[in-house]
Write a protein that holds these residues in place. Structure first.
Motif, PDB file in Angstrom:
ATOM      1  N   PHE A  17       0.827  -1.207   0.000  1.00 47.85           N
ATOM      2  CA  PHE A  17       0.000   0.000   0.000  1.00 47.85           C
ATOM      3  C   PHE A  17       0.862   1.260   0.000  1.00 47.85           C
ATOM      4  O   PHE A  17       0.644   2.170  -0.784  1.00 47.85           O
ATOM      5  N   PHE A  18       1.851   1.300   0.872  1.00 50.89           N
ATOM      6  CA  PHE A  18       2.688   2.506   0.951  1.00 50.89           C
ATOM      7  C   PHE A  18       3.591   2.653  -0.269  1.00 50.89           C
ATOM      8  O   PHE A  18       3.874   3.771  -0.700  1.00 50.89           O
ATOM      9  N   ASP A  19       4.034   1.550  -0.844  1.00 52.43           N
ATOM     10  CA  ASP A  19       4.808   1.641  -2.085  1.00 52.43           C
ATOM     11  C   ASP A  19       3.942   2.139  -3.245  1.00 52.43           C
ATOM     12  O   ASP A  19       4.424   2.873  -4.105  1.00 52.43           O
ATOM     13  N   MET A  20       2.683   1.749  -3.243  1.00 52.21           N
ATOM     14  CA  MET A  20       1.788   2.104  -4.340  1.00 52.21           C
ATOM     15  C   MET A  20       1.267   3.539  -4.233  1.00 52.21           C
ATOM     16  O   MET A  20       1.255   4.267  -5.224  1.00 52.21           O
TER      17      MET A  20
ATOM     18  N   SER B  30       8.078   7.340  -4.460  1.00 56.49           N
ATOM     19  CA  SER B  30       9.093   8.386  -4.435  1.00 56.49           C
ATOM     20  C   SER B  30       8.692   9.488  -5.409  1.00 56.49           C
ATOM     21  O   SER B  30       7.815   9.302  -6.254  1.00 56.49           O
ATOM     22  N   ARG B  31       9.341  10.621  -5.310  1.00 63.14           N
ATOM     23  CA  ARG B  31       9.009  11.742  -6.198  1.00 63.14           C
ATOM     24  C   ARG B  31       9.230  11.348  -7.656  1.00 63.14           C
ATOM     25  O   ARG B  31       8.402  11.616  -8.522  1.00 63.14           O
ATOM     26  N   THR B  32      10.361  10.683  -7.922  1.00 61.78           N
ATOM     27  CA  THR B  32      10.656  10.259  -9.291  1.00 61.78           C
ATOM     28  C   THR B  32       9.631   9.242  -9.787  1.00 61.78           C
ATOM     29  O   THR B  32       9.160   9.330 -10.917  1.00 61.78           O
ATOM     30  N   GLY B  33       9.294   8.276  -8.949  1.00 59.50           N
ATOM     31  CA  GLY B  33       8.306   7.266  -9.332  1.00 59.50           C
ATOM     32  C   GLY B  33       6.939   7.866  -9.587  1.00 59.50           C
ATOM     33  O   GLY B  33       6.239   7.492 -10.535  1.00 59.50           O
ATOM     34  N   GLY B  34       6.530   8.830  -8.759  1.00 55.45           N
ATOM     35  CA  GLY B  34       5.241   9.481  -8.952  1.00 55.45           C
ATOM     36  C   GLY B  34       5.201  10.298 -10.228  1.00 55.45           C
ATOM     37  O   GLY B  34       4.219  10.256 -10.978  1.00 55.45           O
ATOM     38  N   ILE B  35       6.283  11.042 -10.497  1.00 59.69           N
ATOM     39  CA  ILE B  35       6.335  11.842 -11.725  1.00 59.69           C
ATOM     40  C   ILE B  35       6.344  10.942 -12.952  1.00 59.69           C
ATOM     41  O   ILE B  35       5.665  11.217 -13.945  1.00 59.69           O
ATOM     42  N   LEU B  36       7.074   9.843 -12.886  1.00 67.12           N
ATOM     43  CA  LEU B  36       7.118   8.904 -14.007  1.00 67.12           C
ATOM     44  C   LEU B  36       5.743   8.292 -14.265  1.00 67.12           C
ATOM     45  O   LEU B  36       5.305   8.193 -15.412  1.00 67.12           O
ATOM     46  N   PHE B  37       5.037   7.905 -13.208  1.00 66.41           N
ATOM     47  CA  PHE B  37       3.708   7.324 -13.376  1.00 66.41           C
ATOM     48  C   PHE B  37       2.730   8.343 -13.961  1.00 66.41           C
ATOM     49  O   PHE B  37       1.937   8.026 -14.850  1.00 66.41           O
ATOM     50  N   LEU B  38       2.789   9.590 -13.487  1.00 68.20           N
ATOM     51  CA  LEU B  38       1.905  10.628 -14.030  1.00 68.20           C
ATOM     52  C   LEU B  38       2.259  10.948 -15.479  1.00 68.20           C
ATOM     53  O   LEU B  38       1.366  11.226 -16.291  1.00 68.20           O
ATOM     54  N   ALA B  39       3.553  10.890 -15.824  1.00 70.55           N
ATOM     55  CA  ALA B  39       3.955  11.114 -17.222  1.00 70.55           C
ATOM     56  C   ALA B  39       3.426  10.005 -18.118  1.00 70.55           C
ATOM     57  O   ALA B  39       2.965  10.267 -19.239  1.00 70.55           O
ATOM     58  N   ILE B  40       3.464   8.771 -17.642  1.00 67.51           N
ATOM     59  CA  ILE B  40       2.918   7.654 -18.417  1.00 67.51           C
ATOM     60  C   ILE B  40       1.422   7.857 -18.636  1.00 67.51           C
ATOM     61  O   ILE B  40       0.905   7.666 -19.741  1.00 67.51           O
TER      62      ILE B  40
END
Length: 191
Positions: free
Chosen positions: A90-93, A97-107
């Motif tokens: 849950f916490f990973d999802m 991280s900031r990079t992971g969140g930005i990458l997911f939103l970019a996708i």
């Protein structure tokens, strides 16, 4: 040796020098500019809606979750009931991280800009299957079991899907470049 004539890729008219650099005639350029504008606007709106819905869903989930017991699973109330999720997952999802969140939103944003890329690799499976219908059933069974081209087709399809998924940022930039180039040529009127 004869010089090869350049023709419009849409209406097959002979092109002038400027039109040959763009690949289309003046009439087709106007139509393509309209299509590109519409496609970019719709893709931008759908991408923004996807990003907005992902952020809204994340905020909703992060505001309503609770722990079932300390150090245990996380309970997430959804519209159709409750879901139990491992706390680490849950916490990973939902707190990446900031990079992971930005990458997911970019996708999510670039997904509507992508197009399906079809790889034309010459497999002769369809013709081979038609030929197997003419064989004896016993022989055709063994011939079909030794045929690995179905696996080739699956591999080609998976590569096509992966390339299509990552084509969004490239096609976003390319369509803007093409729109600017065609619009500038139409404004100059040098056809």
């Amino acid at each position: 040796m004869t010089e090869r004539k350049k023709i419009c890729r849409d209406c097959y008219k002979e092109l002038t020098e400027r039109g040959s650099r763009l690949g289309v005639c003046r009439n087709c350029a106007g139509k393509e500019v309209k299509k590109l504008r519409k496609r970019l606007i719709v893709s931008f709106l759908v991408g923004a809606a996807l990003v907005g819905s992902v952020l809204a869903f994340r905020n909703h989930i992060c505001s309503v979750y609770y722990f079932q017991k300390p150090g245990g699973d996380v309970v997430v109330p959804l519209f159709f009931g409750n879901v139990l999720v491992n706390d680490q997952f849950f916490f990973d999802m939902f707190y990446p991280s900031r990079t992971g969140g930005i990458l997911f939103l970019a996708i999510c944003f670039f997904a509507p800009f992508s197009s399906f890329i079809r790889i034309d690799y010459p497999t002769f499976r369809h013709q081979a299957e038609l030929d197997m219908l003419k064989m004896e059933p016993f022989t055709a069974k063994y011939a079909a079991s030794s045929n690995h081209q179905r696996q080739d087709d699956v591999g080609i399809f998976l590569v096509s899907c992966i390339l299509s998924a990552v084509s969004g940022p490239f096609l976003f930039v390319y369509r803007i470049y093409r729109l600017v180039r065609l619009s500038a040529a139409l404004k100059r009127g040098d056809w």
